[in-house]
Design a protein around this motif. Structure first.
Motif, PDB file in Angstrom:
ATOM      1  N   GLY A   5       7.395  11.936   3.084  1.00  0.00           N
ATOM      2  CA  GLY A   5       6.954  10.463   2.941  1.00  0.00           C
ATOM      3  C   GLY A   5       5.250  10.672   3.529  1.00  0.00           C
ATOM      4  O   GLY A   5       5.030  11.361   4.460  1.00  0.00           O
ATOM      5  N   ASP A   6       4.491   9.795   3.110  1.00  0.00           N
ATOM      6  CA  ASP A   6       3.049   9.718   3.561  1.00  0.00           C
ATOM      7  C   ASP A   6       3.161   8.274   3.839  1.00  0.00           C
ATOM      8  O   ASP A   6       2.922   7.419   3.135  1.00  0.00           O
ATOM      9  CB  ASP A   6       2.127  10.183   2.649  1.00  0.00           C
ATOM     10  CG  ASP A   6       0.792  10.413   3.318  1.00  0.00           C
ATOM     11  OD1 ASP A   6       0.570   9.842   4.236  1.00  0.00           O
ATOM     12  OD2 ASP A   6      -0.112  10.738   2.654  1.00  0.00           O
ATOM     13  N   PRO A   7       2.811   7.842   5.298  1.00  0.00           N
ATOM     14  CA  PRO A   7       2.500   8.432   6.503  1.00  0.00           C
ATOM     15  C   PRO A   7       3.805   8.858   7.375  1.00  0.00           C
ATOM     16  O   PRO A   7       3.633   9.446   8.573  1.00  0.00           O
ATOM     17  CB  PRO A   7       1.590   7.426   7.173  1.00  0.00           C
ATOM     18  CG  PRO A   7       2.233   6.141   6.973  1.00  0.00           C
ATOM     19  CD  PRO A   7       2.924   6.333   5.635  1.00  0.00           C
ATOM     20  N   THR A  66       0.704  -1.118  -0.007  1.00  0.00           N
ATOM     21  CA  THR A  66       0.021  -0.019   0.074  1.00  0.00           C
ATOM     22  C   THR A  66       0.919   1.191   0.034  1.00  0.00           C
ATOM     23  O   THR A  66       2.362   0.960  -0.065  1.00  0.00           O
ATOM     24  CB  THR A  66      -0.990   0.020   1.234  1.00  0.00           C
ATOM     25  OG1 THR A  66       0.173   0.222   2.316  1.00  0.00           O
ATOM     26  CG2 THR A  66      -1.480  -1.032   1.608  1.00  0.00           C
ATOM     27  N   GLY A  67       0.318   2.382  -0.059  1.00  0.00           N
ATOM     28  CA  GLY A  67       1.096   3.631   0.112  1.00  0.00           C
ATOM     29  C   GLY A  67       1.849   3.723   1.659  1.00  0.00           C
ATOM     30  O   GLY A  67       2.725   4.722   1.817  1.00  0.00           O
ATOM     31  N   GLY A  68       1.211   2.835   2.468  1.00  0.00           N
ATOM     32  CA  GLY A  68       1.595   2.880   3.754  1.00  0.00           C
ATOM     33  C   GLY A  68       0.541   3.069   4.751  1.00  0.00           C
ATOM     34  O   GLY A  68      -0.389   4.071   4.599  1.00  0.00           O
ATOM     35  N   LEU A 112      14.841  15.099   0.659  1.00  0.00           N
ATOM     36  CA  LEU A 112      15.505  13.846   0.163  1.00  0.00           C
ATOM     37  C   LEU A 112      14.869  13.066   1.225  1.00  0.00           C
ATOM     38  O   LEU A 112      15.272  12.742   2.485  1.00  0.00           O
ATOM     39  CB  LEU A 112      16.834  13.896  -0.122  1.00  0.00           C
ATOM     40  CG  LEU A 112      17.174  12.504  -0.801  1.00  0.00           C
ATOM     41  CD1 LEU A 112      16.981  12.587  -2.239  1.00  0.00           C
ATOM     42  CD2 LEU A 112      18.946  12.242  -0.750  1.00  0.00           C
ATOM     43  N   PHE A 113      14.138  11.977   0.750  1.00  0.00           N
ATOM     44  CA  PHE A 113      13.564  10.740   1.613  1.00  0.00           C
ATOM     45  C   PHE A 113      14.439   9.371   1.093  1.00  0.00           C
ATOM     46  O   PHE A 113      14.350   9.263  -0.019  1.00  0.00           O
ATOM     47  CB  PHE A 113      12.049  10.673   1.284  1.00  0.00           C
ATOM     48  CG  PHE A 113      11.538   9.404   1.584  1.00  0.00           C
ATOM     49  CD1 PHE A 113      11.802   8.295   1.546  1.00  0.00           C
ATOM     50  CD2 PHE A 113      10.293   9.367   1.961  1.00  0.00           C
ATOM     51  CE1 PHE A 113      11.111   7.225   2.182  1.00  0.00           C
ATOM     52  CE2 PHE A 113       9.279   8.633   2.393  1.00  0.00           C
ATOM     53  CZ  PHE A 113      10.028   7.264   2.339  1.00  0.00           C
ATOM     54  N   ILE A 114      15.174   8.966   2.181  1.00  0.00           N
ATOM     55  CA  ILE A 114      15.841   8.007   1.750  1.00  0.00           C
ATOM     56  C   ILE A 114      15.313   6.946   2.361  1.00  0.00           C
ATOM     57  O   ILE A 114      15.185   6.576   3.583  1.00  0.00           O
ATOM     58  CB  ILE A 114      17.402   8.043   2.258  1.00  0.00           C
ATOM     59  CG1 ILE A 114      18.117   9.194   1.824  1.00  0.00           C
ATOM     60  CG2 ILE A 114      18.430   6.803   1.758  1.00  0.00           C
ATOM     61  CD1 ILE A 114      19.523   9.520   2.501  1.00  0.00           C
ATOM     62  N   PHE A 163      14.948   6.675  -3.313  1.00  0.00           N
ATOM     63  CA  PHE A 163      14.917   7.833  -3.219  1.00  0.00           C
ATOM     64  C   PHE A 163      13.915   8.349  -3.599  1.00  0.00           C
ATOM     65  O   PHE A 163      13.149   7.941  -4.605  1.00  0.00           O
ATOM     66  CB  PHE A 163      16.008   8.622  -4.087  1.00  0.00           C
ATOM     67  CG  PHE A 163      17.612   8.517  -3.498  1.00  0.00           C
ATOM     68  CD1 PHE A 163      17.774   8.382  -2.259  1.00  0.00           C
ATOM     69  CD2 PHE A 163      18.418   8.221  -4.659  1.00  0.00           C
ATOM     70  CE1 PHE A 163      19.399   8.255  -2.050  1.00  0.00           C
ATOM     71  CE2 PHE A 163      19.968   7.981  -4.314  1.00  0.00           C
ATOM     72  CZ  PHE A 163      20.150   8.006  -3.304  1.00  0.00           C
ATOM     73  N   ASN A 164      13.213   9.260  -2.768  1.00  0.00           N
ATOM     74  CA  ASN A 164      11.970  10.060  -3.084  1.00  0.00           C
ATOM     75  C   ASN A 164      12.477  11.457  -2.734  1.00  0.00           C
ATOM     76  O   ASN A 164      13.329  11.855  -2.023  1.00  0.00           O
ATOM     77  CB  ASN A 164      10.804   9.772  -2.135  1.00  0.00           C
ATOM     78  CG  ASN A 164      10.213   8.056  -2.466  1.00  0.00           C
ATOM     79  OD1 ASN A 164      10.222   7.878  -3.603  1.00  0.00           O
ATOM     80  ND2 ASN A 164       9.959   7.676  -1.276  1.00  0.00           N
ATOM     81  N   VAL A 165      11.817  12.512  -3.476  1.00  0.00           N
ATOM     82  CA  VAL A 165      12.271  13.849  -3.513  1.00  0.00           C
ATOM     83  C   VAL A 165      11.173  14.771  -2.696  1.00  0.00           C
ATOM     84  O   VAL A 165      11.098  15.939  -3.049  1.00  0.00           O
ATOM     85  CB  VAL A 165      12.535  14.224  -4.896  1.00  0.00           C
ATOM     86  CG1 VAL A 165      13.643  13.420  -5.480  1.00  0.00           C
ATOM     87  CG2 VAL A 165      11.391  14.325  -5.708  1.00  0.00           C
TER      88      VAL A 165
HETATM   89  N1  GLY Z   1       5.339   5.897   2.818  1.00  0.00           N
HETATM   90  C1  GLY Z   1       6.156   5.794   1.695  1.00  0.00           C
HETATM   91  C2  GLY Z   1       6.362   6.915   0.757  1.00  0.00           C
HETATM   92  O1  GLY Z   1       5.921   8.065   1.083  1.00  0.00           O
HETATM   93  O2  GLY Z   1       6.652   6.917  -0.530  1.00  0.00           O
END
Ligand code: GLY
Ligand code: AMP
Length: 417
Positions: free
Chosen positions: A289-291, A225-227, A268-270, A284-286
């Motif tokens: 994050g959610d949640p 899921t997305g979290g 930067l989300f590692i 990596f996300n830029v």
């Molecule tokens: N919780 C993972 C994301 O935001 O990509």
């Protein structure tokens, strides 16, 4: 100051909530927002990827600061566009956003600069990918190169499944052009952890760590899921692991940014996989994050608008981030059927919750003064606590007071630590 937040999830509700605590903010807009942001911001009927309309809105309404939640507008170049018009915006430019927008780009970057990650190879040609499949051990991971709304990663347990997946992405174009290229990589064992970092002016400044629960069912079963639950801090981030991350990951990334002329500003989300104290980077996300945002921001004592402005002007220092020692937990209530198809528009009733609970809205909207479900993830029941156990126990005492048809939540969030 007038602040515009872009996006419509729990992350954006948490951002609006934290921004509303800033001394310097007189008005918050959220585009498009949700039922939760409505109580602290003015929701604007513009979607997160409608960059031209957002720009027009920001100019006409003299917005002093724009904060971008989701990846789509970042990868679409919203920061470049706003900056061309001399508007202050928090987030990386289009070139840097490729670190999330292209798996091939981010894997090449990691390999070139020695960031520990899973071994991989990229393919655009179906025959070539099939012919080299034998080189990978099972299970293996296939990733569509582009943004696929979080659905582009497939873990394959057999070569047959891998062949079918390659065909669906490269030949049948199940993800359209986002799947013109694929990455095939080795499967990493371990426990996942998320580290969001402010990045500016040759500095990577980590926020407190978090652990996200990605699977829909208890004991980490079922589809991704997305979290659906999260807590902060993650106990995996011992002093030893933190110093390995600093030396083997953060310093390597900073070197890569310098060499590649990537002027990264924003979050930067590692995403880490940690096995026996050895961190490897999954992705990596830029963006926030959610949640993760829902559990990290309640722990932040600093004025977040100040942090955003200092990131933009390059003056941010580690000492600007002041943290609450308390832990934070969130449990997400989801619609029946999520992450598959689900109904929207179901009425939500909330009995009075303990005042210690923070209720972030993920997918809700108000219609005729009624609160309705409007997404797969609906509400995040969140609480700070002296310990994770205190926060968790209180959340589970309150969560049944939030009711809508088919409401589902995992009962084992934080029980594995
Ligand atoms: N919780 C993972 C994301 O935001 O990509
Ligand atoms: P990504 O979008 O790359 O983070 O992938 C989404 C999720 O797939 C991750 O959070 C992991 O749960 C899983 N995943 C991705 N890559 C790997 C890998 N190489 N080994 C094990 N699990 C992975």
């Amino acid at each position: 100051m007038k602040v515009l937040v872009i996006g419509s999830g729990g992350r954006e509700h948490a951002l609006c909530w934290k921004i509303s605590q800033s001394q310097n903010v007189s008005k918050i807009y959220c585009a498009p927002g949700n039922g939760g942001t409505e109580s602290i911001a003015e929701n604007i009927d513009i979607k997160a990827d409608e960059i031209d309309k957002l720009l027009k809105f920001a100019i006409e309404n003299k917005i002093d600061l724009t904060v971008v939640g989701p990846e789509d507008p970042l990868c679409g170049g919203i920061v470049d566009e706003f900056e061309r018009h001399n508007l202050k915006i928090f987030g990386p430019n289009k070139k840097c956003a490729q670190l999330e927008g292209s798996k091939d780009f981010s894997k090449k970057f990691m390999k070139k600069y020695g960031v520990p990650t899973a071994k991989y190879k990229s393919y655009t040609d179906y025959e070539e990918a099939i012919s080299e499949l034998e080189e990978f051990k099972l299970p293996l991971v296939i990733k569509a190169d582009g943004l696929c709304a979080g659905k582009g990663v497939i873990i394959c347990n057999s070569k047959e499944e891998a062949k079918d997946t390659i065909k669906e992405i490269l030949n049948d174009k199940c993800f359209g052009d986002e799947g013109n290229k694929i990455v095939i990589e080795e499967f990493l064992e371990g426990i996942e952890a998320s580290l969001l970092c402010f990045v500016t002016n040759g500095k990577i400044i980590p926020l407190e760590s978090a652990k996200d629960y990605k699977k829909i069912y208890e004991n980490d079963l079922g589809p991704n899921t997305g979290g659906v639950g999260c807590f902060s801090p993650s106990p995996l981030f011992t002093e030893e692991v933190k110093s390995k991350i600093q030396k083997n990951v953060i310093e390597k990334i900073l070197n890569g940014f310098k060499e590649e002329d990537l002027d990264f500003k924003g979050i930067l989300f590692i995403g880490f996989m940690i096995l026996d104290g050895q961190p490897k980077v999954l992705e990596f996300n830029v963006r926030f994050g959610d949640p993760e945002t829902e559990v990290v921001l309640p722990r932040l004592k600093s004025d977040i608008v100040d942090l955003f402005l200092k990131t933009i002007d390059g003056s941010l220092e580690e000492s600007d981030l002041v943290w609450d020692d308390k832990s934070c937990v969130t449990v997400v209530l989801t619609s029946a059927g999520y992450p598959g198809s689900y109904k929207k528009g179901l009425e939500i009733n909330i009995d009075s919750l303990d005042s210690s609970i923070i209720l972030f809205h993920n997918g809700t909207k108000y219609e005729d003064n009624k609160l309705l479900t409007n997404g797969g993830r609906v509400l995040s029941v969140t609480r700070l606590g002296e310990t994770i156990d205190i926060a968790r126990d209180n959340i589970y005492k309150n969560i049944e007071k939030v009711k809508f048809e088919g409401a589902y939540y995992r009962k084992d969030i934080t029980k594995d630590i």
